[in-house]
Design a protein around this motif. Structure first.
Motif: not given
Length: 184
Positions: A110, A103, A106
């Motif tokens: 992003s 997480e 990610s």
């Protein structure tokens, strides 16, 4: 041999035939009773055999079920022999840590890098509210006045001053319905 006086040979022959038929009928009736008794015994035997067959089937089914339950218990025990609750907790913690790491990766991937400047969320919300208020004010000012709304025509007929019979009947029916509903 009983020979009745005045009987003709034809009558005697008829009498002998009747007696023979009676004996044959009696024998047939006895045979019928024996057959009925045998049939009842056979029926009882068949019922007993059927009951025993069903009991055997149930016993076989129960045996198979218990055997399969034993296999399942052994399989579960073998599967759990290599497991320890501490190892399972440790494994679950490792999985949670890896998910958390994924997480974070990610999230880092992003985020736009060098593609623009960061905006303050509170400032954006305040600007959005201001734009919405301006739009609302603009819409309120564009609403047309009452002179553009056509009014309905006034009725030209006179209305009855007291209810008609039909109206009175409807009111009576409603009162009866209310009384009935109240009594339930």
């Amino acid at each position: 041999m009983d020979r009745s006086p005045g009987w003709s040979p034809q009558q005697r022959k008829q009498e002998n035939q009747n007696a023979a038929r009676g004996r044959a009928a009696l024998q047939a009736l006895k045979r019928k009773k024996r057959y009925e008794k045998q049939l009842a015994q056979i029926d009882g035997t068949l019922s007993t055999i059927e009951f025993q067959r069903e009991a055997l089937e149930n016993a076989n089914t129960n045996t198979e079920v218990l055997k399969n339950m034993g296999y399942a218990a052994k399989a579960m025990k073998a599967a759990h022999d290599n497991m320890d609750i501490d190892k399972v907790d440790e494994l679950m913690q490792d999985i949670a840590d890896q998910q958390e790491l994924a997480e974070e990766i990610s999230t880092a991937i992003s985020k736009p890098v060098g593609f623009g400047e960061e905006f303050d969320e509170d400032e954006l919300m305040a600007e959005l509210e201001e734009l919405e208020q301006e739009e609302l004010d603009k819409n309120l000012l564009e609403i047309s006045g009452p002179e553009t709304v056509p009014l309905p025509n006034v009725p030209s007929i006179t209305l009855p001053s007291k209810p008609t019979k039909k109206k009175e009947e409807e009111e009576d029916d409603m009162k009866e319905l209310e009384n009935w509903a109240g009594s339930i």
